[in-house]
Design a protein around this motif. Sequence first.
Motif, PDB file in Angstrom:
ATOM      1  N   THR A  87       0.852  -1.193   0.000  1.00  0.00           N
ATOM      2  CA  THR A  87       0.000   0.000   0.000  1.00  0.00           C
ATOM      3  C   THR A  87       0.887   1.241   0.000  1.00  0.00           C
ATOM      4  O   THR A  87       2.058   1.188   0.354  1.00  0.00           O
ATOM      5  CB  THR A  87      -0.933   0.056   1.224  1.00  0.00           C
ATOM      6  N   LEU A  88       0.289   2.363  -0.375  1.00  0.00           N
ATOM      7  CA  LEU A  88       1.035   3.617  -0.452  1.00  0.00           C
ATOM      8  C   LEU A  88       0.106   4.771  -0.110  1.00  0.00           C
ATOM      9  O   LEU A  88      -1.021   4.849  -0.609  1.00  0.00           O
ATOM     10  CB  LEU A  88       1.592   3.798  -1.861  1.00  0.00           C
ATOM     11  N   ASN A  89       0.573   5.657   0.769  1.00  0.00           N
ATOM     12  CA  ASN A  89      -0.190   6.840   1.147  1.00  0.00           C
ATOM     13  C   ASN A  89       0.416   8.033   0.428  1.00  0.00           C
ATOM     14  O   ASN A  89       1.518   8.456   0.760  1.00  0.00           O
ATOM     15  CB  ASN A  89      -0.119   7.049   2.661  1.00  0.00           C
ATOM     16  N   ASP A 129     -12.946   5.033   2.715  1.00  0.00           N
ATOM     17  CA  ASP A 129     -12.338   5.468   1.451  1.00  0.00           C
ATOM     18  C   ASP A 129     -11.289   4.497   0.931  1.00  0.00           C
ATOM     19  O   ASP A 129     -10.554   4.806  -0.006  1.00  0.00           O
ATOM     20  CB  ASP A 129     -11.706   6.850   1.622  1.00  0.00           C
ATOM     21  N   GLY A 130     -11.186   3.329   1.587  1.00  0.00           N
ATOM     22  CA  GLY A 130     -10.283   2.305   1.090  1.00  0.00           C
ATOM     23  C   GLY A 130      -8.864   2.398   1.582  1.00  0.00           C
ATOM     24  O   GLY A 130      -7.991   1.688   1.085  1.00  0.00           O
ATOM     25  N   HIS A 131      -8.574   3.272   2.560  1.00  0.00           N
ATOM     26  CA  HIS A 131      -7.240   3.353   3.135  1.00  0.00           C
ATOM     27  C   HIS A 131      -7.077   2.295   4.222  1.00  0.00           C
ATOM     28  O   HIS A 131      -7.978   2.081   5.034  1.00  0.00           O
ATOM     29  CB  HIS A 131      -6.987   4.741   3.730  1.00  0.00           C
ATOM     30  N   PRO A 189      -6.295  12.277  -1.568  1.00  0.00           N
ATOM     31  CA  PRO A 189      -6.801  12.291  -0.202  1.00  0.00           C
ATOM     32  C   PRO A 189      -5.802  11.623   0.734  1.00  0.00           C
ATOM     33  O   PRO A 189      -5.378  10.497   0.493  1.00  0.00           O
ATOM     34  CB  PRO A 189      -8.096  11.478  -0.299  1.00  0.00           C
ATOM     35  N   ARG A 190      -5.391  12.341   1.748  1.00  0.00           N
ATOM     36  CA  ARG A 190      -4.394  11.821   2.676  1.00  0.00           C
ATOM     37  C   ARG A 190      -5.070  11.450   3.976  1.00  0.00           C
ATOM     38  O   ARG A 190      -5.918  12.172   4.467  1.00  0.00           O
ATOM     39  CB  ARG A 190      -3.310  12.857   2.930  1.00  0.00           C
ATOM     40  N   ARG A 191      -4.666  10.315   4.544  1.00  0.00           N
ATOM     41  CA  ARG A 191      -5.257   9.859   5.785  1.00  0.00           C
ATOM     42  C   ARG A 191      -4.142   9.601   6.790  1.00  0.00           C
ATOM     43  O   ARG A 191      -3.598   8.493   6.846  1.00  0.00           O
ATOM     44  CB  ARG A 191      -6.061   8.568   5.563  1.00  0.00           C
ATOM     45  N   PRO A 192      -3.751  10.631   7.554  1.00  0.00           N
ATOM     46  CA  PRO A 192      -2.746  10.395   8.590  1.00  0.00           C
ATOM     47  C   PRO A 192      -3.197   9.273   9.522  1.00  0.00           C
ATOM     48  O   PRO A 192      -4.372   9.202   9.909  1.00  0.00           O
ATOM     49  CB  PRO A 192      -2.679  11.738   9.326  1.00  0.00           C
TER      50      PRO A 192
END
Length: 495
Positions: free
Chosen positions: A292-294, A383-385, A312-315
Amino acid sequence: MQHIAELPDVRAGRNPTGPCIADDREQLENDAFLKRVRSAASVLRTHGIGIGDVIAVALPNRLELVVIMFAAWRLGAAVTPVNPGLTDAEARHQIEDSGAKVVITDGRGMGTLDVTAFADTPADRSPDAVSPASDALALIIYTSGTTGRPKGVMLDHANIAAMCRMIVDGIGLDETDHSLLVLPLFHVNGIVVSVLSPLLAGGRATIAGRFRAPAFFASVEAARPTYFSAVPAIYAMLVSLPDDVRPDTSSLRRAICGAAPMPAELIAQFENRFGVPVVEGYGLSEGTCASTLNPPPASGRGDPHLASLAGPRRPGTVGLPLPGQTVAVMDAEGHLLDAGSVGEVVVRGPNVMRGYLGLPDETARTVVDGWLHTGDVGRFDTDGHLVLVDRIKDMIIRGGENIYPKEIENVLHTHPAVLEAAVVGAPEPVLGEVPVAYVALLPGASATAEELVDHCRGSLARVKVPVSVVVTESLPKNPVGKIDKPRLRSFTVSS
């Protein structure tokens, strides 16, 4: 291109004088790199290396290690990189288990071939290159051994090629990229993310010596890389540098973090101080590095590479599955779970290893119906993170209650004085296990054990609050740079 083994020839054919690879001693253009690979292949051939053989390379980070790796592939052989910091007994296990025919060192006693043998050998003696099949063994990467004796992860050329293409596409690497390698080359992250992927993209790589935080940014300013890949412990050390350290980081488009989840607070500290966006990924050796990659936020520098990737970033998450892989969450009965449900993270794709060398039963338990069982507990947000909850084996059972150490660690990281935190289970005669926390503080910061316990009480149920907090100067790390929880558990048992 059929696979990565052909990279030296392809690069030399396209741009003979273009920069390729460098270390603290020398820099090689594409044509010179190919000649060195051919020369090294000649040396290996004279020592009987051919198709299907394995060579062990026990060297610190240096250019010759990469040259020898490509030379072995040129002959149809596989490589097992050995941590040069291992004891003789530990190294001997890997060498014997892998069936290595030659052991290359820089003077260490157990070596059968010294690295100096690869200097100044005429390239015209090079044997003809073999084109290894895609399913031919390329690398045998040994796990860090936190659950017993290290196991050899078998990665073939198809695994390597698929993973490199995913990294190139996922990060957005191209011919203008220049990586600075700071991770050890006995680990798949260092090999794939910092060497093979930039070379495949047409860029170049610089191999740094042993990582030292005070000297790191001098290397950045001298080499002018566009990215580097590191583990959370390295970022923690960089954030801990004195306040007057204000380096020129303008060449860096991104910094990559892998090997272990990075606390959101640490990401923010690094980005705010040094102005470099962090790309956090997740993966393991059995999946050839990353799954996976953020993506980073859009860069204030107007960098088109980052602008095209920003999303879209999800800390607190490790991002979205890389294209070409399927990442899911599964329950104990093997059923896939919906978003929000917690279960074991599983991975399927062309990056999944061939198996553990000589361990068919262990392989069958780890790869089931094509799914790689990671041993990590996680869930997907709406959102799939992917959100990692913890390692299955790290879970603490306190009086029948399941406690995930990462939840406690996340709370400890919100304290302004905390740099690193690790929670492990300590034996308790009535409850079975209780959580104990080990904490390292930021330089110049202060916090007592009692204060940190009180901090946890404000956010955690009573059963999750650590029974004690040990404030220490630093936390122990394993050879890859992860916090060494088995060692911390031994402290709790001995105390």
